[in-house]
Design an enzyme around this catalytic site. Structure first.
Site, PDB file in Angstrom:
ATOM      1  N   ASP A  66      10.780  -0.053   7.209  1.00 52.02           N
ATOM      2  CA  ASP A  66       9.995   0.818   6.044  1.00 52.02           C
ATOM      3  C   ASP A  66       8.623  -0.033   5.816  1.00 52.02           C
ATOM      4  O   ASP A  66       7.844   0.796   5.360  1.00 52.02           O
ATOM      5  CB  ASP A  66      10.970   0.704   4.787  1.00 52.02           C
ATOM      6  CG  ASP A  66      12.096   1.582   5.004  1.00 52.02           C
ATOM      7  OD1 ASP A  66      12.270   2.326   5.622  1.00 52.02           O
ATOM      8  OD2 ASP A  66      12.911   1.425   3.968  1.00 52.02           O
ATOM      9  N   GLY A  67       8.639  -1.179   5.925  1.00 53.60           N
ATOM     10  CA  GLY A  67       7.248  -1.819   5.898  1.00 53.60           C
ATOM     11  C   GLY A  67       6.145  -1.639   6.794  1.00 53.60           C
ATOM     12  O   GLY A  67       5.004  -1.196   6.475  1.00 53.60           O
ATOM     13  N   ASN A 137       4.425   4.165  -1.989  1.00 53.91           N
ATOM     14  CA  ASN A 137       5.336   3.557  -2.945  1.00 53.91           C
ATOM     15  C   ASN A 137       5.327   3.361  -4.146  1.00 53.91           C
ATOM     16  O   ASN A 137       5.551   4.056  -5.221  1.00 53.91           O
ATOM     17  CB  ASN A 137       6.229   2.337  -2.313  1.00 53.91           C
ATOM     18  CG  ASN A 137       7.431   2.627  -1.459  1.00 53.91           C
ATOM     19  OD1 ASN A 137       7.867   3.974  -1.331  1.00 53.91           O
ATOM     20  ND2 ASN A 137       8.188   1.542  -0.854  1.00 53.91           N
ATOM     21  N   ARG A 148       1.145 -17.726 -19.293  1.00 52.85           N
ATOM     22  CA  ARG A 148       1.792 -17.210 -20.309  1.00 52.85           C
ATOM     23  C   ARG A 148       2.027 -15.795 -19.931  1.00 52.85           C
ATOM     24  O   ARG A 148       2.006 -15.324 -18.870  1.00 52.85           O
ATOM     25  CB  ARG A 148       0.668 -17.328 -21.431  1.00 52.85           C
ATOM     26  CG  ARG A 148       0.601 -18.689 -21.953  1.00 52.85           C
ATOM     27  CD  ARG A 148      -0.757 -18.625 -22.913  1.00 52.85           C
ATOM     28  NE  ARG A 148      -2.070 -18.740 -22.015  1.00 52.85           N
ATOM     29  CZ  ARG A 148      -3.262 -18.748 -22.507  1.00 52.85           C
ATOM     30  NH1 ARG A 148      -3.371 -19.101 -23.933  1.00 52.85           N
ATOM     31  NH2 ARG A 148      -4.225 -19.126 -21.612  1.00 52.85           N
ATOM     32  N   ARG A 165       4.306  -6.870 -23.832  1.00 55.09           N
ATOM     33  CA  ARG A 165       4.124  -8.264 -23.149  1.00 55.09           C
ATOM     34  C   ARG A 165       5.360  -8.033 -22.018  1.00 55.09           C
ATOM     35  O   ARG A 165       6.428  -7.818 -22.204  1.00 55.09           O
ATOM     36  CB  ARG A 165       4.285  -9.309 -23.967  1.00 55.09           C
ATOM     37  CG  ARG A 165       3.305  -9.457 -24.969  1.00 55.09           C
ATOM     38  CD  ARG A 165       3.652 -10.423 -25.976  1.00 55.09           C
ATOM     39  NE  ARG A 165       3.322 -11.877 -25.434  1.00 55.09           N
ATOM     40  CZ  ARG A 165       3.982 -12.853 -25.991  1.00 55.09           C
ATOM     41  NH1 ARG A 165       4.649 -12.889 -26.910  1.00 55.09           N
ATOM     42  NH2 ARG A 165       3.705 -14.086 -25.217  1.00 55.09           N
ATOM     43  N   THR A 178      13.090   3.823  -5.281  1.00 57.32           N
ATOM     44  CA  THR A 178      14.182   3.155  -4.886  1.00 57.32           C
ATOM     45  C   THR A 178      13.769   1.883  -4.003  1.00 57.32           C
ATOM     46  O   THR A 178      14.378   1.152  -3.320  1.00 57.32           O
ATOM     47  CB  THR A 178      14.903   4.141  -3.522  1.00 57.32           C
ATOM     48  OG1 THR A 178      13.816   4.485  -2.716  1.00 57.32           O
ATOM     49  CG2 THR A 178      15.634   5.233  -4.253  1.00 57.32           C
ATOM     50  N   TYR A 180      10.638  -1.397  -5.458  1.00 57.55           N
ATOM     51  CA  TYR A 180      10.692  -2.594  -6.493  1.00 57.55           C
ATOM     52  C   TYR A 180      10.998  -2.000  -7.741  1.00 57.55           C
ATOM     53  O   TYR A 180      11.670  -2.699  -8.720  1.00 57.55           O
ATOM     54  CB  TYR A 180       9.103  -2.993  -6.412  1.00 57.55           C
ATOM     55  CG  TYR A 180       8.693  -4.172  -7.052  1.00 57.55           C
ATOM     56  CD1 TYR A 180       9.845  -4.780  -7.793  1.00 57.55           C
ATOM     57  CD2 TYR A 180       7.711  -4.715  -7.134  1.00 57.55           C
ATOM     58  CE1 TYR A 180       9.470  -6.110  -8.294  1.00 57.55           C
ATOM     59  CE2 TYR A 180       7.263  -5.897  -7.837  1.00 57.55           C
ATOM     60  CZ  TYR A 180       8.169  -6.453  -8.402  1.00 57.55           C
ATOM     61  OH  TYR A 180       7.843  -7.692  -9.101  1.00 57.55           O
ATOM     62  N   LEU A 182      13.097   0.230  -8.526  1.00 54.64           N
ATOM     63  CA  LEU A 182      14.826   0.369  -8.701  1.00 54.64           C
ATOM     64  C   LEU A 182      15.315  -1.090  -9.056  1.00 54.64           C
ATOM     65  O   LEU A 182      16.200  -1.232  -9.854  1.00 54.64           O
ATOM     66  CB  LEU A 182      15.354   0.760  -7.783  1.00 54.64           C
ATOM     67  CG  LEU A 182      16.788   0.853  -7.528  1.00 54.64           C
ATOM     68  CD1 LEU A 182      17.251   1.825  -8.365  1.00 54.64           C
ATOM     69  CD2 LEU A 182      17.348   1.329  -6.084  1.00 54.64           C
TER      70      LEU A 182
END
Length: 285
Positions: A66-67, A137, A148, A165, A178, A180, A182
């Site tokens: 997929d990448g 995507n 922080r 935050r 489907t 990151y 997800l």
């Protein structure tokens, strides 16, 4: 017809498949080009800088996972892409290695179907120049190494949506729902749905949840923090380090990604087989 071929050069099986494909194409007197890195790895002369391949090629072939398909889609623009899975998951790649030649034959015969996939388009002003990035995507802003928890300020069509935050924010297409998103708790969305999802990453408030919006919305995000640099990633590739207050604008791109469809695949079956969606756990199996 000329084919543009992009290979995951880190996978031996992808390189071997590419070598077999070259022989197959030559035997049929078909023209092809590899991107420069793939050509070097394969020791072939037929190559082009990947940025120029779209002007020379009619159809792209992605050999990898997929990448690799996501990487190819950034340069194919509106040209058809045949995704061949030589990776692990293969959620976006439509065809297996065994189906590759049949898929190419269908394209040559003109008897193929295209799945149009929506892209995101991100804009940011950098030194009085507008930079443009696209993503099939997702567009992600993260806190990176900032020690922080920053505040992410979000507007929809110039109206304040929220400020919370969190460790980051994901803006995903239905295709990217489907990925990151997800993993961060976002919903599964069928690919042809005309929506985006905004998913917080580890928000500091229990009341903050992913929100699904129409894909005709214009989204603006900036990070509210006294200092720091915040990675802007498009489909996993860092495009810029955002400074506090820098506004990133995200909207639907006018350019669609055209994936050659495998009509033997069913999205519900893909969810079950690739993501084990709704499968009952049976001990010992």
């Amino acid at each position: 017809m000329k084919f543009g071929i992009v290979v995951n050069i880190n996978r031996k099986d992808a390189l071997e498949l590419a070598s077999e494909l070259v022989i197959w194409l030559k035997n049929r007197s078909l023209d092809y080009l590899f991107d420069s890195l793939s050509a070097k790895a394969l020791n072939v002369n037929e190559s082009s800088p990947i940025e120029a391949m779209n002007t020379h090629c009619d159809v792209f072939i992605s050999l990898g996972g997929d990448g690799t398909l996501l990487f190819t889609s950034h340069y194919s623009v509106t040209k058809p892409v045949i995704g061949i899975n030589v990776g692990h998951l293969g959620f976006l790649t439509e065809f297996s290695k065994e189906e590759m030649y049949g898929a190419i034959e269908k394209v040559l015969n003109g008897s193929y179907t295209i799945y149009e996939r929506t892209q995101l388009e991100a804009h940011i002003d950098v030194e009085h120049e507008k930079k443009r990035f696209t993503a099939l995507n997702d567009v992600v802003i993260e806190k990176g190494t900032y020690s922080r928890i920053p505040t992410f300020n979000i507007k929809l069509d110039d109206e304040q949506l929220s400020a919370y935050r969190a460790d980051g924010i994901i803006i995903a297409t239905s295709t990217g729902s489907t990925a990151y998103s997800l993993s961060a708790g976002g919903p599964v969305i069928f690919p042809k749905s005309n929506v985006f999802v905004i998913t917080p990453i580890c928000p500091h408030m229990l009341t903050v949840r992913p929100i699904v919006i129409s894909d005709d919305k214009h989204i603006e995000v900036f990070v509210d923090a006294p200092d720091g640099e915040f990675p802007l990633n498009c489909d996993g590739h860092q495009r810029k380090l955002l400074l506090p207050g820098e506004v990133i604008s995200v909207k639907k791109s006018e350019e669609m990604i055209n994936l050659v469809a495998n009509e033997n695949r069913n999205y519900c079956e893909i969810l079950r087989s690739k993501l084990l969606w709704g499968r009952e756990h049976k001990p010992g199996l």
